[in-house]
Design a protein around this motif. Sequence first.
Motif, PDB file in Angstrom:
ATOM      1  N   PRO A 124       0.796  -1.237   0.000  1.00  0.00           N
ATOM      2  CA  PRO A 124       0.000   0.000   0.000  1.00  0.00           C
ATOM      3  C   PRO A 124       0.823   1.280   0.000  1.00  0.00           C
ATOM      4  O   PRO A 124       0.251   2.362  -0.137  1.00  0.00           O
ATOM      5  CB  PRO A 124      -0.792  -0.118   1.308  1.00  0.00           C
ATOM      6  N   ALA A 125       2.136   1.187   0.137  1.00  0.00           N
ATOM      7  CA  ALA A 125       2.962   2.394   0.273  1.00  0.00           C
ATOM      8  C   ALA A 125       2.925   3.242  -0.990  1.00  0.00           C
ATOM      9  O   ALA A 125       2.886   2.730  -2.108  1.00  0.00           O
ATOM     10  CB  ALA A 125       4.403   2.005   0.599  1.00  0.00           C
ATOM     11  N   LEU A 126       2.937   4.541  -0.797  1.00  0.00           N
ATOM     12  CA  LEU A 126       2.969   5.484  -1.911  1.00  0.00           C
ATOM     13  C   LEU A 126       4.427   5.765  -2.246  1.00  0.00           C
ATOM     14  O   LEU A 126       5.075   6.659  -1.663  1.00  0.00           O
ATOM     15  CB  LEU A 126       2.232   6.768  -1.550  1.00  0.00           C
ATOM     16  N   LYS A 127       4.982   4.987  -3.175  1.00  0.00           N
ATOM     17  CA  LYS A 127       6.378   5.121  -3.565  1.00  0.00           C
ATOM     18  C   LYS A 127       6.547   4.646  -4.995  1.00  0.00           C
ATOM     19  O   LYS A 127       5.594   4.146  -5.618  1.00  0.00           O
ATOM     20  CB  LYS A 127       7.277   4.324  -2.623  1.00  0.00           C
ATOM     21  N   SER A 128       7.738   4.768  -5.534  1.00  0.00           N
ATOM     22  CA  SER A 128       8.001   4.408  -6.921  1.00  0.00           C
ATOM     23  C   SER A 128       7.671   2.939  -7.187  1.00  0.00           C
ATOM     24  O   SER A 128       7.929   2.072  -6.342  1.00  0.00           O
ATOM     25  CB  SER A 128       9.464   4.680  -7.264  1.00  0.00           C
ATOM     26  N   PHE A 129       7.120   2.688  -8.361  1.00  0.00           N
ATOM     27  CA  PHE A 129       6.807   1.315  -8.747  1.00  0.00           C
ATOM     28  C   PHE A 129       8.050   0.431  -8.714  1.00  0.00           C
ATOM     29  O   PHE A 129       7.956  -0.782  -8.489  1.00  0.00           O
ATOM     30  CB  PHE A 129       6.178   1.289 -10.153  1.00  0.00           C
ATOM     31  N   LEU A 166       6.225   9.801  -9.848  1.00  0.00           N
ATOM     32  CA  LEU A 166       6.939   9.892 -11.124  1.00  0.00           C
ATOM     33  C   LEU A 166       8.219   9.047 -11.094  1.00  0.00           C
ATOM     34  O   LEU A 166       8.702   8.670 -10.019  1.00  0.00           O
ATOM     35  CB  LEU A 166       7.258  11.344 -11.422  1.00  0.00           C
ATOM     36  N   PRO A 167       8.776   8.742 -12.260  1.00  0.00           N
ATOM     37  CA  PRO A 167       9.985   7.909 -12.301  1.00  0.00           C
ATOM     38  C   PRO A 167      11.142   8.437 -11.465  1.00  0.00           C
ATOM     39  O   PRO A 167      11.970   7.662 -10.982  1.00  0.00           O
ATOM     40  CB  PRO A 167      10.340   7.901 -13.800  1.00  0.00           C
ATOM     41  N   ASP A 168      11.197   9.759 -11.267  1.00  0.00           N
ATOM     42  CA  ASP A 168      12.297  10.308 -10.465  1.00  0.00           C
ATOM     43  C   ASP A 168      12.014  10.271  -8.967  1.00  0.00           C
ATOM     44  O   ASP A 168      12.810  10.779  -8.156  1.00  0.00           O
ATOM     45  CB  ASP A 168      12.614  11.736 -10.904  1.00  0.00           C
ATOM     46  N   GLY A 169      10.872   9.698  -8.580  1.00  0.00           N
ATOM     47  CA  GLY A 169      10.542   9.565  -7.169  1.00  0.00           C
ATOM     48  C   GLY A 169       9.698  10.678  -6.598  1.00  0.00           C
ATOM     49  O   GLY A 169       9.240  10.593  -5.445  1.00  0.00           O
TER      50      GLY A 169
END
Length: 546
Positions: free
Chosen positions: A164-169, A245-248
């Motif tokens: 569930p964490a909101l972080k980069s895939f 986003l890809p940059d975090g």
Amino acid sequence: MNSTHEVFNQPAPLADYNLFETNRPLRDTLKFNAPQLQVAPLQELGVTIGSAEMQTHARLANVHTPELHTHDRFGRRIDEVEFHPSYHVLMSAAVGAGLHGTPWAGTSASPHVLRAAGFMLFTELEPSMLCPISMSYAVTPALRSNAAVYADWGPKLTSLWYDPALKSFKDKPGVTMGMGMTEKQGGSDVRANTTKAVRDGSDAWGERYAITGHKWFFSAPMCDAFLVLAQAEAGLSCFFLPRVLPDGTRNAIHIQRLKDKLGNKANASSEVEFHGASAWLVGEEGRGIPQILEMGTMTRLDCALGTSGLMRQALSIAINHASQRNAFGKPLIEQPLMKNVLADLALESEASTALAIRLARAFDHPDDEHERLMARLLTPVAKFWICKRGSHFAQEAMECLGGNGYVEEGGEGIMARVYREMPLNSIWEGAGNIMALDLLRGLRKGDAVAALTKELAPARGQHAALDRLADALPARIEAMASEVEARRLAQDVALAVQASLLAQTAPPAVVGAFCASRLGGDWGNAFGTLGAGTDFDSIIQRAQPR
């Protein structure tokens, strides 16, 4: 009399039972639609979600509803939704059972039927948190139109791990995805969307755009990414929009508020604004409508599956109650009028299950022309008719419990939650009129008359009322020039296919009663009005949850 509160004649809750093992209609329709299907995963899932422990998690996820936090205590914008821990337990169980993107990995026989049965069973436990599960299922094939994004995200959309964490895939073992289509001024008319997409360069994921606008219904905003519609230079287009986003860094998705809904309480539905949010084109510019239609087909299947699961749960609770509750000198289930109601509900539940699983079978055979046509026809038909029947069904099942059914407490409190949930599937992903219009469009795709005739052929001769309806449908389809009767046609196609399926999977008592009531006119205007010649006991016994 020293004691004034001796509790008696109150039923034990329906808990700690195997939802799959006790669902004979579901087991029979699975044998018919997918005879080679390995049902061991469903047996295991049935035990898990039938447990009192999981029922407690379902209750807690609905009592302690999602909370929106737009900013942290220092004033930074975070746009996060906080869920009760039980929500995450439920999500982990659903993802672990492969109810999201796993059919697209193609690792099992009849993967869509297997997933459909599991989705239906899980709905009996808790339906609202299945929203991100359903959307992850729907968007997976559409995402293939951007090969670079799919290469990065596809494997994680089929993973059995929930994070569930909101972080980069890149830092997550599995991901979920949602959709953002509806805007306040358009509703189902997505062509009226005003959200804008402006080219913003290109990178490893292809053409990048800056998205500015809003979405009026943006369910499950804590998903890792979304497919959204926006107006680009060439017209309405589909875009992949990640939360991180890809940059975090976090994308410019601002959650305005959470919807205060009638039901669906454990799921967060929101209104959002995009302030130059970064997104990547999926498919061709100006081809957003075909993309959304492809995704809508999958979510509409889940609406039919979900309502069928809710019907089964409501019926099971009603039968459980009536089997233990005494009134007027004998158990409720032995009272003639209650028998009529329960048997009538059992017919509706089994017919809905048969139609929903039949539709799922069509998605397992995309290269078969007949199955392709049936998927096109039965998707709006099943979504229209099954979901339309849901609210009436839930009300009648609740009435079987009397006042206990209206109280949201204890085991039978599930019924009130089911009742509040029922209208949603009829509205979500296109209400009744939208489905009827979609059926009319589907009738122009290939030889619909021939496909429907072939579908009904195996049941010919089983019941005179079914034969009459099957004989009449071709001319009605060919003559359908006006929209005004489209809902009636959708209803009758649904009933004909349901009757045909029951004739091939259900006992004679079920087939005869369904055809006599739904097709032959031996029925009133409410549940519990079956004819006196109905074999009530056989029908109810088949539906017993114990």
